[in-house]
Scaffold this active site. Structure first.
Site, mmCIF file in Angstrom:
data_model
loop_
_atom_site.group_PDB
_atom_site.id
_atom_site.type_symbol
_atom_site.label_atom_id
_atom_site.label_comp_id
_atom_site.label_asym_id
_atom_site.label_seq_id
_atom_site.Cartn_x
_atom_site.Cartn_y
_atom_site.Cartn_z
ATOM 1 C CD GLU A 70 26.102 -0.711 61.986
ATOM 2 O OE1 GLU A 70 25.865 -0.098 60.925
ATOM 3 O OE2 GLU A 70 26.863 -0.285 62.872
ATOM 4 C CD GLU A 106 29.867 -1.494 58.132
ATOM 5 O OE1 GLU A 106 30.283 -2.674 58.157
ATOM 6 O OE2 GLU A 106 28.707 -1.180 58.477
ATOM 7 C CB ALA A 149 25.141 3.276 55.228
HETATM 8 C C1 3H9 Z 1 27.728 1.148 56.142
HETATM 9 O O1 3H9 Z 1 26.769 0.440 56.133
HETATM 10 C C2 3H9 Z 1 28.041 2.094 57.259
HETATM 11 C C3 3H9 Z 1 27.185 1.771 58.460
HETATM 12 O O2 3H9 Z 1 27.963 1.178 59.460
HETATM 13 C C4 3H9 Z 1 26.482 3.002 58.962
HETATM 14 C C5 3H9 Z 1 27.288 4.012 59.635
HETATM 15 C C6 3H9 Z 1 26.557 5.232 60.183
HETATM 16 N N1 3H9 Z 1 25.240 2.066 48.708
HETATM 17 O O3 3H9 Z 1 28.095 -4.743 43.821
HETATM 18 P P1 3H9 Z 1 27.043 -4.724 42.797
HETATM 19 C C7 3H9 Z 1 25.354 -0.257 44.120
HETATM 20 S S1 3H9 Z 1 28.806 1.172 54.860
HETATM 21 C C8 3H9 Z 1 25.004 2.568 47.485
HETATM 22 O O4 3H9 Z 1 27.457 -4.629 41.387
HETATM 23 P P2 3H9 Z 1 26.317 -7.427 43.422
HETATM 24 C C9 3H9 Z 1 26.607 -0.501 43.309
HETATM 25 O O5 3H9 Z 1 27.390 0.641 43.214
HETATM 26 C C10 3H9 Z 1 28.113 0.041 53.717
HETATM 27 N N2 3H9 Z 1 25.100 1.840 46.348
HETATM 28 O O6 3H9 Z 1 26.023 -5.953 42.958
HETATM 29 C C11 3H9 Z 1 26.025 -0.935 41.985
HETATM 30 O O7 3H9 Z 1 25.636 0.214 41.289
HETATM 31 P P3 3H9 Z 1 25.747 0.288 39.701
HETATM 32 C C12 3H9 Z 1 28.342 -1.371 54.106
HETATM 33 C C13 3H9 Z 1 25.427 0.560 46.468
HETATM 34 O O8 3H9 Z 1 25.037 -8.116 43.279
HETATM 35 C C14 3H9 Z 1 24.772 -1.704 42.387
HETATM 36 O O9 3H9 Z 1 24.456 -1.268 43.718
HETATM 37 N N3 3H9 Z 1 27.899 -2.235 53.042
HETATM 38 C C15 3H9 Z 1 25.692 -0.019 47.717
HETATM 39 O O10 3H9 Z 1 27.539 -7.945 42.764
HETATM 40 C C16 3H9 Z 1 24.956 -3.190 42.388
HETATM 41 O O11 3H9 Z 1 26.085 -3.512 43.176
HETATM 42 C C17 3H9 Z 1 28.713 -2.607 52.052
HETATM 43 O O12 3H9 Z 1 29.870 -2.269 52.030
HETATM 44 C C18 3H9 Z 1 25.583 0.790 48.882
HETATM 45 N N4 3H9 Z 1 25.801 0.307 50.106
HETATM 46 O O13 3H9 Z 1 26.704 -7.316 44.965
HETATM 47 C C19 3H9 Z 1 28.106 -3.492 50.995
HETATM 48 N N5 3H9 Z 1 26.002 -1.323 47.524
HETATM 49 O O14 3H9 Z 1 24.880 -0.814 39.183
HETATM 50 C C20 3H9 Z 1 28.467 -2.972 49.641
HETATM 51 C C21 3H9 Z 1 25.924 -1.541 46.206
HETATM 52 O O15 3H9 Z 1 25.282 1.666 39.382
HETATM 53 N N6 3H9 Z 1 27.829 -3.700 48.577
HETATM 54 N N7 3H9 Z 1 25.589 -0.414 45.554
HETATM 55 O O16 3H9 Z 1 27.208 0.071 39.393
HETATM 56 C C22 3H9 Z 1 28.232 -4.943 48.176
HETATM 57 O O17 3H9 Z 1 29.107 -5.558 48.752
HETATM 58 C C23 3H9 Z 1 27.571 -5.511 46.967
HETATM 59 O O18 3H9 Z 1 26.991 -4.465 46.261
HETATM 60 C C24 3H9 Z 1 26.464 -6.568 47.245
HETATM 61 C C25 3H9 Z 1 25.754 -6.916 45.902
HETATM 62 C C26 3H9 Z 1 27.129 -7.834 47.812
HETATM 63 C C27 3H9 Z 1 25.436 -6.058 48.192
#
Ligand code: 3H9
Length: 666
Positions: free
Chosen positions: A104, A124, A62
């Site tokens: 999901e 999450e 999300a």
């Molecule tokens: C969810 O899904 C809830 C559901 O169950 C629905 C319920 C109704 N959203 O980490 P990075 C940004 S909860 C917005 O440096 P990497 C991040 O802030 C979500 N922004 O890259 C950064 O911005 P900036 C569950 C996001 O290559 C940029 O993207 N999912 C999100 O080292 C690059 O990120 C997670 O918890 C997001 N979801 O790693 C996954 N994700 O450049 C969370 C990232 O401005 N994300 N950004 O600083 C991650 O674990 C890592 O970002 C990922 C990439 C592994 C994907």
């Protein structure tokens, strides 16, 4: 350009998401997927649908930036429902990471194909949440109770190859041919038809859930989300799908509205923000760091070296005495071998890392290093001497870093003719384990030196934070504002155990006195047993040096488990009696007000003086350097939750000078 497009390839419709950087499910993506699905379902010439992403990853979840804002666009669950109930087979084509809402989405696709390098997970829980769009109900239907409970409560992703074995992925694609392979697969599935995950039975043993709670009890102390995740998976074992979804929704909303998730989401962004250096362009050319020198083979120098060796960067480690050098190298080997015994490295990897280490007794051996980190005795004269020598030995352009934990980096830099190349790199002990790196920017530190030190931290797996020159930088400066009043409270009648318990109940891994015992009470002691000017002097005079000799504020057994010590309490009482302060009952609330509020206050002072770039950096320091509970979001975030007004009132009541900016906020 729209964030979702469609392509028709003969009888297959491809719905293609393109929402950089991580294809998060922003409202327009949900809208685009819904529109694409409608199009595919309405067109009789389309027989199957593929959902795929452009860029470096499948949907990574999300859009966290939308949380807490007014809802926009179609409801996520409604979109997922539409995909799952589609009358035509839908294939999720996965590369990069399918995380959270991304997985999901993949789970409502009737079939999943992934490249071998892909990772799938529901992280999450790390944001204090649970997969709130059916994830906790669908995952057990695909991978069984134990695997689902493990994935949801720990949040660790699984590799596509493992996901294939678990049934989470149905087929592996070629690493470079996902687009084509997904179409071929979809075409095969036309004859097979859709398969709705909700219709699958939940299989496995529900006891696995209780086992997870037992095994992780310590790790999860204080956290709500792991338990909520498990409750939802458990609900999937006994409730019809629709009721399970409702249960999940209720639990999700509880977490989403609570302070723990707010804190953990704050930290997600804080950690990423910390890497950014205000005022410097993102693409500033960095200096190369291909060979590192470390001065000092003690606990700190050894731990620092291990970080680089583990990343394949050669290290020359220098000590003055052969025996100490040998001991330091042996400890590094022992640590790596212990990790290998736990399966973290192979024997070959250990030998490979050790082969990158060059022990030396000569500073000259550092002449060709790109980065030299000094980790010698914490004394200004000693440091200046070392830096003066480095100045003569090191090649031009080398970065000269000090691991000092509180000394003035500008003064150290002044011992060289190249203060622009000098920077602080303050690691936290044990340096091969602790994630925090304070990068201390001196008055004259060159921008590319600062940026290189920050990038180097990231490279070796640290969370690096920029700090300015001041006594103790960010972390230890705030720590002293906790330790001083903790000592004072002993004089007023509190016990070490009472104060420590307030801190451990708060969620800290240890309290002020447990920490002092761990660090060693004799550090900085004047070594005159007859001179007793503090409780600490009294303890040291009685030979109570802390954990290292089994007695300090506490008595320790052979497993280093501490229990309150009658002798220590008597020493405290004896010294207390000389203070002429009346002994009184101290409440836990007073301990919070006098040991935690001053830290928040000091954080404001640090910001006012520009010694930290932003409040969230201070939170990062305390979470990754001192084990502040992440579900409380660091001292600054927590201070906001407590309320500036309440904190100011208490600080003034206790006679603590309040930072102007904190007062203004109140
Ligand atoms: C969810 O899904 C809830 C559901 O169950 C629905 C319920 C109704 N959203 O980490 P990075 C940004 S909860 C917005 O440096 P990497 C991040 O802030 C979500 N922004 O890259 C950064 O911005 P900036 C569950 C996001 O290559 C940029 O993207 N999912 C999100 O080292 C690059 O990120 C997670 O918890 C997001 N979801 O790693 C996954 N994700 O450049 C969370 C990232 O401005 N994300 N950004 O600083 C991650 O674990 C890592 O970002 C990922 C990439 C592994 C994907």
């Amino acid at each position: 350009m729209s964030s979702v497009s469609t392509q028709v390839i003969d009888d297959i419709l491809v719905v293609l998401v393109n929402n950089p950087p991580v294809n998060a499910l922003s409202w327009h993506v949900r809208q685009g997927i819904q529109d694409g699905m409608e199009k595919g379902l309405a067109d009789p010439s389309i027989k199957a649908i593929v959902l795929r992403c452009e860029g470096s990853t499948f949907i990574a979840g999300a859009d966290i930036t939308e949380f807490g804002k007014p809802a926009q666009g179609p409801d996520f669950n409604a979109v997922l429902n539409m995909i799952e109930m589609a009358a035509k087979p839908v294939v999720g084509a996965i590369h990069g990471t399918a995380l959270g809402g991304g997985l999901e989405t993949a789970m409502v696709c009737h079939y999943r194909i992934a490249v071998p390098s892909a990772k799938l997970g529901v992280p999450e829980v790390k944001l204090g949440l649970l997969p709130g769009a059916g994830g906790t109900q669908r995952l057990p239907r695909i991978v069984g109770i134990e695997a689902a409970a493990t994935m949801c409560s720990l949040g660790e992703p699984v590799a596509a190859t493992k996901a294939l074995a678990m049934g989470l992925v149905d087929r592996l694609a070629g690493e470079a041919t996902l687009a084509e392979d997904a179409i071929i697969y979809a075409r095969e599935l036309i004859a097979v038809g859709p398969r709705a995950t909700r219709d699958l039975p939940v299989q496995g043993d529900v006891d696995a859930i209780e086992n997870l709670k037992t095994v992780n009890a310590r790790k999860w102390k204080g956290f709500d989300a792991p338990y909520a995740n498990l409750a939802c998976v458990e609900a999937a074992t006994r409730l019809p799908f629709e009721d399970g979804l409702k249960f999940e929704r209720t639990e999700f909303l509880k977490l989403m509205g609570g302070s723990q998730s707010a804190a953990q989401r704050h930290m997600f962004f804080a950690e990423r923000q910390a890497a950014k250096i205000d005022g410097l362009p993102k693409d500033l050319p960095l200096r190369p760091v291909n060979a590192v020198g470390v001065i000092g083979a003690g606990t700190m120098g050894g731990g620092i070296s291990m970080n680089f060796l583990a990343k394949g960067i050669p290290v020359t480690i220098v000590e003055m005495v052969q025996e100490n050098l040998d001991r330091g190298v042996a400890v590094i080997r022992k640590n790596y071998e212990a990790s290998a015994a736990k399966g973290r490295f192979t024997t070959e990897q250990v030998e490979g890392m050790m082969a990158l280490l060059t022990p030396s007794l000569r500073l000259d051996a550092l002449a060709d290093c790109d980065l030299v980190i000094e980790a010698v005795y914490e004394n200004m004269d000693v440091k200046k001497e070392v830096f003066g020598k480095l100045d003569k030995i090191c090649k031009s352009g080398a970065i000269l870093a000090s691991n000092t934990s509180y000394l003035n980096v500008d003064e150290i830099a002044a011992a060289t003719r190249r203060p622009q190349d000098v920077v602080g790199m303050h690691f936290f002990s044990p340096a091969n384990v602790m994630k925090l790196l304070e990068v201390v920017r001196g008055d004259k530190t060159a921008p590319d030196v600062l940026a290189t030190a920050m990038a180097t931290g990231k490279k070796i797996g640290k969370v690096a934070v920029v700090a300015g020159v001041c006594d103790g930088f960010i972390g230890n400066r705030m720590l002293s504002k906790r330790q001083q009043p903790a000592m004072q409270l002993l004089l007023e009648g509190a016990t070490p155990a009472q104060i420590d318990k307030v801190h451990t109940d708060f969620g800290m891994p240890m309290g002020p006195f447990q920490m002092s015992d761990l660090a060693g009470l004799d550090i900085g002691w004047h070594r005159d047993p007859a001179r007793i000017e503090s409780i600490r002097d009294g303890l040291c005079a009685a030979g109570r040096f802390g954990q290292k000799n089994g007695k300090g504020f506490y008595d320790y057994d052979e497993k280093r488990v501490g229990t309150p010590s009658a002798e220590a309490l008597a020493i405290i009482e004896e010294f207390r009696a000389t203070s002429n302060l009346p002994k009184r009952d101290i409440s836990d609330q007073e301990i919070v007000e006098r040991t935690l509020y001053p830290m928040v206050n000091e954080g404001y002072h640090i910001l006012e003086e520009g010694k930290a770039q932003r409040a969230s950096d201070i939170d990062v320091v305390w979470i990754y350097g001192y084990g502040w509970p992440i579900y409380r979001g660091g001292p600054m975030f927590w201070g906001d939750l407590e309320g500036a007004g309440k904190i100011v009132e208490a600080l003034e009541r206790h006679g603590v000078p309040v930072a102007a900016s904190l007062k203004a906020k109140a």
